[in-house]
Design a protein around this motif. Structure first.
Motif, PDB file in Angstrom:
ATOM      1  N   LEU A  72       0.829  -1.205   0.000  1.00 31.39           N
ATOM      2  CA  LEU A  72       0.000   0.000   0.000  1.00 31.39           C
ATOM      3  C   LEU A  72       0.864   1.256   0.000  1.00 31.39           C
ATOM      4  O   LEU A  72       0.640   2.170  -0.792  1.00 31.39           O
ATOM      5  N   PHE A  73       1.863   1.309   0.861  1.00 32.97           N
ATOM      6  CA  PHE A  73       2.708   2.497   0.947  1.00 32.97           C
ATOM      7  C   PHE A  73       3.502   2.734  -0.330  1.00 32.97           C
ATOM      8  O   PHE A  73       3.743   3.879  -0.708  1.00 32.97           O
ATOM      9  N   LYS A  74       3.898   1.676  -1.004  1.00 33.46           N
ATOM     10  CA  LYS A  74       4.626   1.824  -2.265  1.00 33.46           C
ATOM     11  C   LYS A  74       3.773   2.502  -3.324  1.00 33.46           C
ATOM     12  O   LYS A  74       4.289   3.188  -4.204  1.00 33.46           O
ATOM     13  N   LYS A  75       2.456   2.324  -3.241  1.00 31.91           N
ATOM     14  CA  LYS A  75       1.554   2.830  -4.273  1.00 31.91           C
ATOM     15  C   LYS A  75       0.684   3.992  -3.797  1.00 31.91           C
ATOM     16  O   LYS A  75      -0.172   4.459  -4.525  1.00 31.91           O
ATOM     17  N   LEU A  76       0.936   4.482  -2.605  1.00 31.73           N
ATOM     18  CA  LEU A  76       0.094   5.504  -1.999  1.00 31.73           C
ATOM     19  C   LEU A  76      -0.018   6.769  -2.851  1.00 31.73           C
ATOM     20  O   LEU A  76      -1.068   7.408  -2.888  1.00 31.73           O
ATOM     21  N   ARG A  77       1.019   7.101  -3.582  1.00 32.53           N
ATOM     22  CA  ARG A  77       0.982   8.320  -4.400  1.00 32.53           C
ATOM     23  C   ARG A  77      -0.011   8.226  -5.550  1.00 32.53           C
ATOM     24  O   ARG A  77      -0.318   9.210  -6.197  1.00 32.53           O
TER      25      ARG A  77
END
Length: 71
Positions: free
Chosen positions: A7-12
């Motif tokens: 999730l954090f890798k794709k949060l942007r």
């Protein structure tokens, strides 16, 4: 997406100003602050799947979000 790292890798790719995104992130956060829940729980995985659909849509359109501004 199966875990917080993914999730954090794709949060942007998520529009954090949207209420549905905020609600989903809040639910995940709220559940995971309770020691009785884990990332593997089905309701948390459902939230990950919901966010993954939004991320996939943004990826197809090559959309990134920075501080609430689409780039």
């Amino acid at each position: 997406m199966k875990n917080l790292t993914d999730l954090f890798k794709k949060l942007r790719r998520l529009d954090l100003s949207k209420q549905e995104v905020q609600d989903s992130l809040y639910r995940i956060s709220d559940w995971l602050t309770d020691e009785e829940h884990s990332v593997e729980d089905s309701y948390i995985q459902n939230q990950f799947e919901f966010l993954e659909k939004l991320i996939s849509s943004a990826e197809k359109s090559n959309i990134y979000f920075f501080t609430g501004v689409e780039k």
